[in-house]
Structure formats: C-alpha cells, structure tokens
Design a protein around this motif. Sequence first.
Motif, PDB file in Angstrom:
ATOM      1  N   PHE A 133       0.837  -1.183   0.000  1.00 22.98           N
ATOM      2  CA  PHE A 133       0.000   0.000   0.000  1.00 22.98           C
ATOM      3  C   PHE A 133       0.877   1.238   0.000  1.00 22.98           C
ATOM      4  CE2 PHE A 133      -2.720  -3.223   1.821  1.00 22.98           C
ATOM      5  CZ  PHE A 133      -3.941  -2.952   1.256  1.00 22.98           C
ATOM      6  N   LYS A 134       0.351   2.296  -0.604  1.00 21.29           N
ATOM      7  CA  LYS A 134       1.016   3.578  -0.483  1.00 21.29           C
ATOM      8  C   LYS A 134       0.816   4.055   0.953  1.00 21.29           C
ATOM      9  CE  LYS A 134       0.057   4.580  -5.280  1.00 21.29           C
ATOM     10  NZ  LYS A 134      -0.785   5.279  -6.223  1.00 21.29           N
ATOM     11  N   TRP A 183      -1.026  -2.699  -5.970  1.00 20.53           N
ATOM     12  CA  TRP A 183      -1.337  -3.700  -6.993  1.00 20.53           C
ATOM     13  C   TRP A 183      -2.470  -3.291  -7.920  1.00 20.53           C
ATOM     14  CZ3 TRP A 183      -6.342  -5.131  -6.808  1.00 20.53           C
ATOM     15  CH2 TRP A 183      -7.017  -5.062  -5.579  1.00 20.53           C
ATOM     16  N   PHE A 184      -3.248  -2.258  -7.523  1.00 17.50           N
ATOM     17  CA  PHE A 184      -4.426  -1.897  -8.309  1.00 17.50           C
ATOM     18  C   PHE A 184      -4.003  -1.137  -9.566  1.00 17.50           C
ATOM     19  CE2 PHE A 184      -8.174   0.654  -9.411  1.00 17.50           C
ATOM     20  CZ  PHE A 184      -9.105  -0.366  -9.522  1.00 17.50           C
ATOM     21  N   PRO A 185      -4.428  -1.600 -10.754  1.00 16.82           N
ATOM     22  CA  PRO A 185      -3.948  -0.999 -12.003  1.00 16.82           C
ATOM     23  C   PRO A 185      -4.729   0.220 -12.493  1.00 16.82           C
ATOM     24  CG  PRO A 185      -5.297  -2.893 -12.510  1.00 16.82           C
ATOM     25  CD  PRO A 185      -5.206  -2.808 -10.999  1.00 16.82           C
ATOM     26  N   GLU A 215     -11.781   4.624 -10.002  1.00 11.20           N
ATOM     27  CA  GLU A 215     -12.080   3.205 -10.217  1.00 11.20           C
ATOM     28  C   GLU A 215     -11.806   2.412  -8.946  1.00 11.20           C
ATOM     29  OE1 GLU A 215     -11.105   3.043 -14.998  1.00 11.20           O
ATOM     30  OE2 GLU A 215      -9.640   2.219 -13.586  1.00 11.20           O
ATOM     31  N   TRP A 216     -10.716   2.750  -8.242  1.00 18.70           N
ATOM     32  CA  TRP A 216     -10.434   2.068  -6.976  1.00 18.70           C
ATOM     33  C   TRP A 216     -11.556   2.315  -5.966  1.00 18.70           C
ATOM     34  CZ3 TRP A 216      -8.724  -1.784  -4.488  1.00 18.70           C
ATOM     35  CH2 TRP A 216      -8.715  -1.772  -3.096  1.00 18.70           C
ATOM     36  N   ALA A 217     -12.067   3.545  -5.910  1.00 21.24           N
ATOM     37  CA  ALA A 217     -13.138   3.862  -4.962  1.00 21.24           C
ATOM     38  C   ALA A 217     -14.358   2.986  -5.226  1.00 21.24           C
ATOM     39  CB  ALA A 217     -13.500   5.348  -5.046  1.00 21.24           C
TER      40      ALA A 217
END
Length: 136
Positions: free
Chosen positions: A6-7, A22-24, A29-31
């Motif tokens: 994680f950041k 890891w989320f591209p 979009e992550w939200a």
Amino acid sequence: KPLKLFKLPQPDLKPWEIIPAWFPGSAPEWAVYWAFEKLGWQFGVTVFYQSPFAGGRIQAGAVVDFYVPSLSLDIRVQGIYWHYRNGNVIAKDLVQKTILEASGAIVIDIDEDDAMRAPIKMVQDALIGVSHAKGT
C-alpha cells in the motif's frame, strides 16, 4: 526489503482513497472497486473489473470498468477531463453505450467526483439502475 502493498496513508484520507499498489486503475475506479468489496461483492465471481465486450479496445467493442453478470449491468467510471471535454470521446462513449445496451446490458456511468465523494452510495444506486452522471 519488505514488499510494499500500500502507499503510505495520509492523515486525512478516507479509506477508499488509500489505493493499493497492486491496483492498475485510477483512483475513482479504486473507490468503486473498494465499495463493491465493502458491499460484499466478490471480484472474479459476482463482479468483474475491466471486462472486455465485443473485442474490447482492439475491435469496435468496449472495456467496461465493472460488469455485474447477474444484473446484466455495465458500470463505467467517467473522468471529467477525458469523458466530458472532448467531442470525439463523448461521441465514442455514446456509441459504446448504444452497442452495450443493444446487447441487453444496462449501462450506468459514475462520474469520478461522485465516486470519490460517496462510492458506496454510487454503487448502491448503480445496482438499482440509478445514475447521477452528468452525461446522462
């Protein structure tokens, strides 16, 4: 060296603003991804991320951000800069939406500012067919 997953969190960030390394995709979009998980949906089982349709980007199809097969629902997360300021992109989005709907899908757009402000509410509304997007 330890693996960073994680950041590092900032003190005033909301939980969905902490994007795993890891989320591209994009932050909005992550939200939405985060909201689906919080609502109990399982990725790769009940909801799919970046799902290609009719050849995806390679052919004349589309890649929808979130696909819920049980509801025939396609959710697209729309960035203000990319999806509302360029006439060519607006036209392409409309054509893609028309193609998706002609295949029997329900297409709901979630604007990036709404995704970042209230992701769970936006996903809940999308799941019942309600869109708050400026382009609808």
